[in-house]
Write an enzyme that holds these catalytic residues in place. Structure first.
Site, mmCIF file in Angstrom:
data_model
loop_
_atom_site.group_PDB
_atom_site.id
_atom_site.type_symbol
_atom_site.label_atom_id
_atom_site.label_comp_id
_atom_site.label_asym_id
_atom_site.label_seq_id
_atom_site.Cartn_x
_atom_site.Cartn_y
_atom_site.Cartn_z
ATOM 1 N N TYR A 138 0.396 -0.435 0.018
ATOM 2 C CA TYR A 138 0.124 0.026 -0.239
ATOM 3 C C TYR A 138 1.233 0.736 -0.088
ATOM 4 O O TYR A 138 0.001 2.515 0.415
ATOM 5 C CB TYR A 138 -1.277 -0.053 1.414
ATOM 6 N N PRO A 192 6.220 -6.791 1.464
ATOM 7 C CA PRO A 192 5.684 -8.072 1.696
ATOM 8 C C PRO A 192 3.906 -7.500 2.010
ATOM 9 O O PRO A 192 3.508 -6.215 1.482
ATOM 10 C CB PRO A 192 6.108 -8.578 3.030
HETATM 11 C C1 HXC Z 1 -5.737 5.734 18.166
HETATM 12 C C2 HXC Z 1 -3.119 4.965 18.832
HETATM 13 C C3 HXC Z 1 -3.958 3.889 18.742
HETATM 14 C C4 HXC Z 1 -4.883 2.868 18.519
HETATM 15 C C5 HXC Z 1 -1.592 4.670 20.014
HETATM 16 N N1 HXC Z 1 -2.474 5.659 19.778
HETATM 17 N N2 HXC Z 1 -2.763 3.542 19.405
HETATM 18 N N3 HXC Z 1 -4.266 5.907 17.983
HETATM 19 N N4 HXC Z 1 -5.388 4.040 17.631
HETATM 20 N N5 HXC Z 1 -4.451 2.167 18.321
HETATM 21 C C6 HXC Z 1 -2.037 7.228 19.255
HETATM 22 C C7 HXC Z 1 -1.588 7.537 21.198
HETATM 23 O O1 HXC Z 1 -3.050 7.772 22.056
HETATM 24 C C8 HXC Z 1 -1.001 8.780 20.979
HETATM 25 O O2 HXC Z 1 -1.079 9.552 20.572
HETATM 26 C C9 HXC Z 1 0.078 8.584 19.345
HETATM 27 O O3 HXC Z 1 -0.418 7.265 19.183
HETATM 28 C C10 HXC Z 1 1.560 7.732 19.955
HETATM 29 O O4 HXC Z 1 1.504 6.945 20.839
HETATM 30 P P1 HXC Z 1 2.247 6.196 21.594
HETATM 31 O O5 HXC Z 1 1.853 5.135 22.299
HETATM 32 O O6 HXC Z 1 3.019 7.413 23.514
HETATM 33 O O7 HXC Z 1 3.727 5.787 21.308
HETATM 34 P P2 HXC Z 1 4.688 5.173 20.992
HETATM 35 O O8 HXC Z 1 4.856 4.966 22.560
HETATM 36 O O9 HXC Z 1 5.618 5.767 20.503
HETATM 37 O O10 HXC Z 1 4.856 4.055 20.263
HETATM 38 C C11 HXC Z 1 4.364 3.384 18.335
HETATM 39 C C12 HXC Z 1 3.380 3.009 18.233
HETATM 40 C C13 HXC Z 1 3.392 1.463 19.308
HETATM 41 C C14 HXC Z 1 3.305 2.817 16.962
HETATM 42 C C15 HXC Z 1 1.905 3.674 18.728
HETATM 43 O O11 HXC Z 1 2.396 0.566 18.115
HETATM 44 C C16 HXC Z 1 4.927 0.960 18.911
HETATM 45 O O12 HXC Z 1 4.967 1.200 19.666
HETATM 46 N N6 HXC Z 1 4.705 -0.127 17.473
HETATM 47 C C17 HXC Z 1 5.656 -0.888 16.847
HETATM 48 C C18 HXC Z 1 5.279 -2.164 16.379
HETATM 49 C C19 HXC Z 1 4.449 -2.299 15.130
HETATM 50 O O13 HXC Z 1 4.080 -1.211 14.661
HETATM 51 N N7 HXC Z 1 4.780 -2.773 14.429
HETATM 52 C C20 HXC Z 1 3.360 -3.410 13.280
HETATM 53 C C21 HXC Z 1 4.045 -3.278 11.730
HETATM 54 S S1 HXC Z 1 3.776 -3.522 10.719
HETATM 55 P P3 HXC Z 1 -1.856 10.315 21.870
HETATM 56 O O14 HXC Z 1 -2.632 11.848 20.567
HETATM 57 O O15 HXC Z 1 -2.668 10.238 22.849
HETATM 58 O O16 HXC Z 1 -0.472 11.283 22.242
HETATM 59 C C22 HXC Z 1 3.004 -2.551 9.937
HETATM 60 C C23 HXC Z 1 2.786 -2.836 8.147
HETATM 61 C C24 HXC Z 1 1.428 -4.111 8.237
HETATM 62 O O17 HXC Z 1 3.919 -1.348 9.470
HETATM 63 C C25 HXC Z 1 1.293 -4.545 6.712
HETATM 64 C C26 HXC Z 1 0.463 -5.619 6.704
HETATM 65 C C27 HXC Z 1 -0.115 -6.342 6.068
HETATM 66 P P1 NAP Z 2 6.539 -5.967 14.628
HETATM 67 O O1 NAP Z 2 7.403 -6.994 15.066
HETATM 68 O O2 NAP Z 2 5.991 -5.073 15.444
HETATM 69 O O3 NAP Z 2 8.507 -4.842 13.733
HETATM 70 C C1 NAP Z 2 8.699 -3.842 14.338
HETATM 71 C C2 NAP Z 2 9.898 -3.663 15.106
HETATM 72 O O4 NAP Z 2 10.028 -1.452 15.063
HETATM 73 C C3 NAP Z 2 9.762 -3.488 16.746
HETATM 74 O O5 NAP Z 2 11.028 -4.481 16.799
HETATM 75 C C4 NAP Z 2 9.937 -2.704 16.964
HETATM 76 O O6 NAP Z 2 10.697 -2.685 18.638
HETATM 77 C C5 NAP Z 2 11.308 -1.612 16.026
HETATM 78 N N1 NAP Z 2 10.438 -0.248 16.454
HETATM 79 C C6 NAP Z 2 9.645 0.301 16.379
HETATM 80 N N2 NAP Z 2 9.645 1.534 16.832
HETATM 81 C C7 NAP Z 2 10.841 1.839 16.846
HETATM 82 C C8 NAP Z 2 11.687 3.107 16.886
HETATM 83 N N3 NAP Z 2 11.129 3.977 16.827
HETATM 84 N N4 NAP Z 2 13.132 2.687 16.969
HETATM 85 C C9 NAP Z 2 13.339 2.034 16.952
HETATM 86 N N5 NAP Z 2 12.332 0.408 16.825
HETATM 87 C C10 NAP Z 2 11.696 0.916 16.572
HETATM 88 O O7 NAP Z 2 6.185 -6.057 13.041
HETATM 89 P P2 NAP Z 2 7.203 -6.917 11.919
HETATM 90 O O8 NAP Z 2 5.496 -7.922 10.838
HETATM 91 O O9 NAP Z 2 8.038 -8.066 11.878
HETATM 92 O O10 NAP Z 2 7.011 -5.301 10.804
HETATM 93 C C11 NAP Z 2 8.113 -5.679 10.137
HETATM 94 C C12 NAP Z 2 8.879 -4.636 8.915
HETATM 95 O O11 NAP Z 2 7.528 -5.525 7.881
HETATM 96 C C13 NAP Z 2 7.792 -3.536 9.752
HETATM 97 O O12 NAP Z 2 8.877 -2.268 8.462
HETATM 98 C C14 NAP Z 2 6.537 -3.509 8.539
HETATM 99 O O13 NAP Z 2 6.265 -2.904 8.231
HETATM 100 C C15 NAP Z 2 7.056 -4.381 7.375
HETATM 101 N N6 NAP Z 2 5.114 -5.745 6.920
HETATM 102 C C16 NAP Z 2 5.296 -6.210 7.960
HETATM 103 C C17 NAP Z 2 3.912 -7.074 6.665
HETATM 104 C C18 NAP Z 2 3.796 -8.188 7.848
HETATM 105 O O14 NAP Z 2 2.850 -8.595 7.246
HETATM 106 N N7 NAP Z 2 3.669 -8.441 9.294
HETATM 107 C C19 NAP Z 2 3.607 -6.316 5.834
HETATM 108 C C20 NAP Z 2 4.168 -6.048 5.126
HETATM 109 C C21 NAP Z 2 5.437 -5.295 5.552
HETATM 110 P P3 NAP Z 2 10.267 -1.892 19.642
HETATM 111 O O15 NAP Z 2 9.517 -2.120 19.695
HETATM 112 O O16 NAP Z 2 11.570 -2.980 21.010
HETATM 113 O O17 NAP Z 2 11.794 -0.253 19.743
#
Ligand code: HXC
Ligand code: NAP
Length: 291
Positions: A155, A196
């Site tokens: 996307y 992916p």
């Molecule tokens: C609405 C949300 C929310 C939710 C957080 N926020 N989660 N809003 N719905 N589910 C809001 C919070 O209220 C806050 O806003 C702001 O987002 C930041 O949240 P924090 O928790 O303070 O941020 P932080 O600690 O930096 O955490 C970042 C995060 C968290 C993105 C919110 O989910 C995280 O750490 N993610 C890392 C791993 C991850 O996301 N993995 C997935 C990747 S998959 P306010 O206004 O309240 O301050 C991917 C592709 C997948 O990328 C494709 C699949 C096919």
């Molecule tokens: P994941 O396990 O949640 O990986 C995300 C990683 O990012 C975590 O290890 C997290 O570790 C790290 N991260 C988040 N915020 C960070 C920050 N501020 N600084 C440094 N590290 C940070 O999810 P995943 O599915 O393996 O995703 C990996 C990649 O694949 C991503 O780029 C995602 O967009 C892509 N992707 C995944 C899928 C899928 O189906 N899984 C599909 C398309 C693309 P900490 O929380 O310790 O920081």
């Protein structure tokens, strides 16, 4: 078969690879395979305890060296310190994999500005910070045969509702990939991306398809091959793209999604459910159109 490692032994020997987000999910799977192929791997993210546990596990499994370094990729000074530690430990860095990401499913009108900034900060600014810091170092030191691999998603070019901050950020990373592939080629730096489709990981699934909605929004239903990806399949592709075997591949985004994004794109793909009898009927009707 698709769970088998692809490259020959030692294919990455002598390389040092930084994997952001390397402690979990796809980053961990790629790091495992890079280490199996002989690379030194630096895994980095915010949670040191997660990184340390992964590093220990991978080192025991592969016999390689895996260095855990805590770093928030949103903070340029932390990124510089992380790269300095990697360089101090292994001498030089050859490859950067921008895998770290943040994402969650939500209608856009429910998001705060901070929620938007949080995802853009991790995905777009984080990828820029790591690429810029390492690129400056490589160019200054005239270190060639370097490569950056960005993990985006399909996307990035189609866009997607309900993950709009992520879509905006990944589109930016894709633009950076294609731009720098050309601009930095003269310095011996290649830049590619992988897009992916669905590969189950805890990080993604807990935030995008949480229980109890997993059956209702079963992502493999929209994949023509009717399955999700295996981590080794993605690791095989990543290893190829960071290896010297792909030395002439530059500025490419390789999709690995079982045909998922094209399923939605092709106008008549919804005819998938038509039965043989219905096709007989349709054929009679369409042939009649001539008269
Ligand atoms: C609405 C949300 C929310 C939710 C957080 N926020 N989660 N809003 N719905 N589910 C809001 C919070 O209220 C806050 O806003 C702001 O987002 C930041 O949240 P924090 O928790 O303070 O941020 P932080 O600690 O930096 O955490 C970042 C995060 C968290 C993105 C919110 O989910 C995280 O750490 N993610 C890392 C791993 C991850 O996301 N993995 C997935 C990747 S998959 P306010 O206004 O309240 O301050 C991917 C592709 C997948 O990328 C494709 C699949 C096919
Ligand atoms: P994941 O396990 O949640 O990986 C995300 C990683 O990012 C975590 O290890 C997290 O570790 C790290 N991260 C988040 N915020 C960070 C920050 N501020 N600084 C440094 N590290 C940070 O999810 P995943 O599915 O393996 O995703 C990996 C990649 O694949 C991503 O780029 C995602 O967009 C892509 N992707 C995944 C899928 C899928 O189906 N899984 C599909 C398309 C693309 P900490 O929380 O310790 O920081």
């Amino acid at each position: 078969m698709y769970n088998q490692p692809m490259l020959r032994e030692d294919a990455l020997k002598g390389k040092t690879i930084i994997v952001t987000g390397g402690g979990t999910g796809l980053g961990k799977s790629m790091s495992r395979y890079f280490s199996q192929l002989g690379a030194n791997v630096v895994i980095t993210s915010r949670r040191l305890e997660v990184l340390e546990a992964t590093a220990k596990e991978l080192e025991q499994e592969t016999g390689g060296k895996v260095l855990p370094v805590a770093c928030d990729v949103r903070d340029y000074e932390q990124v510089e310190a992380m790269i300095a530690k990697a360089t101090e430990t292994f001498g030089e860095v050859h490859v950067l994999v921008n895998d770290a990401a943040g994402n969650f499913i939500s209608p856009t009108e429910r998001l705060s500005v901070n929620a938007f900034k949080s995802v853009i900060g991790i995905v777009l600014e984080g990828s820029i910070n790591c690429t810029l810091a390492l690129g400056k170092q490589w160019i200054k030191n005239k270190q060639t045969n370097r490569t950056v691999l960005n993990i985006v998603t399909t996307y990035a070019w189609t866009g997607s509702g309900y993950v709009v901050p992520s879509a905006c950020a990944k589109a930016g990373v894709l633009a950076m990939t294609r731009s720098l592939a050309v601009e930095w080629a003269k310095y011996g730096i290649r830049m590619n991306a992988i897009a992916p489709g669905p590969f189950p990981t805890k990080g993604a699934w807990d935030r995008l398809v949480p229980e109890p909605y997993r059956d209702k929004f079963d992502l493999k239903k929209q994949v023509p091959l009717r399955r999700v990806g295996e981590h080794q399949e993605l690791a095989n592709l990543a290893a190829y793209l960071v290896s010297d075997f792909s030395a002439y591949v530059n500025g490419e985004v390789v999709t690995i999604d079982g045909g998922e994004w094209l399923q939605g794109a092709g106008e008549f793909n919804l005819f998938d459910d038509v039965s043989g009898e219905q096709w007989d009927m349709i054929e009679q009707l369409t042939r009649k159109a001539k008269s």
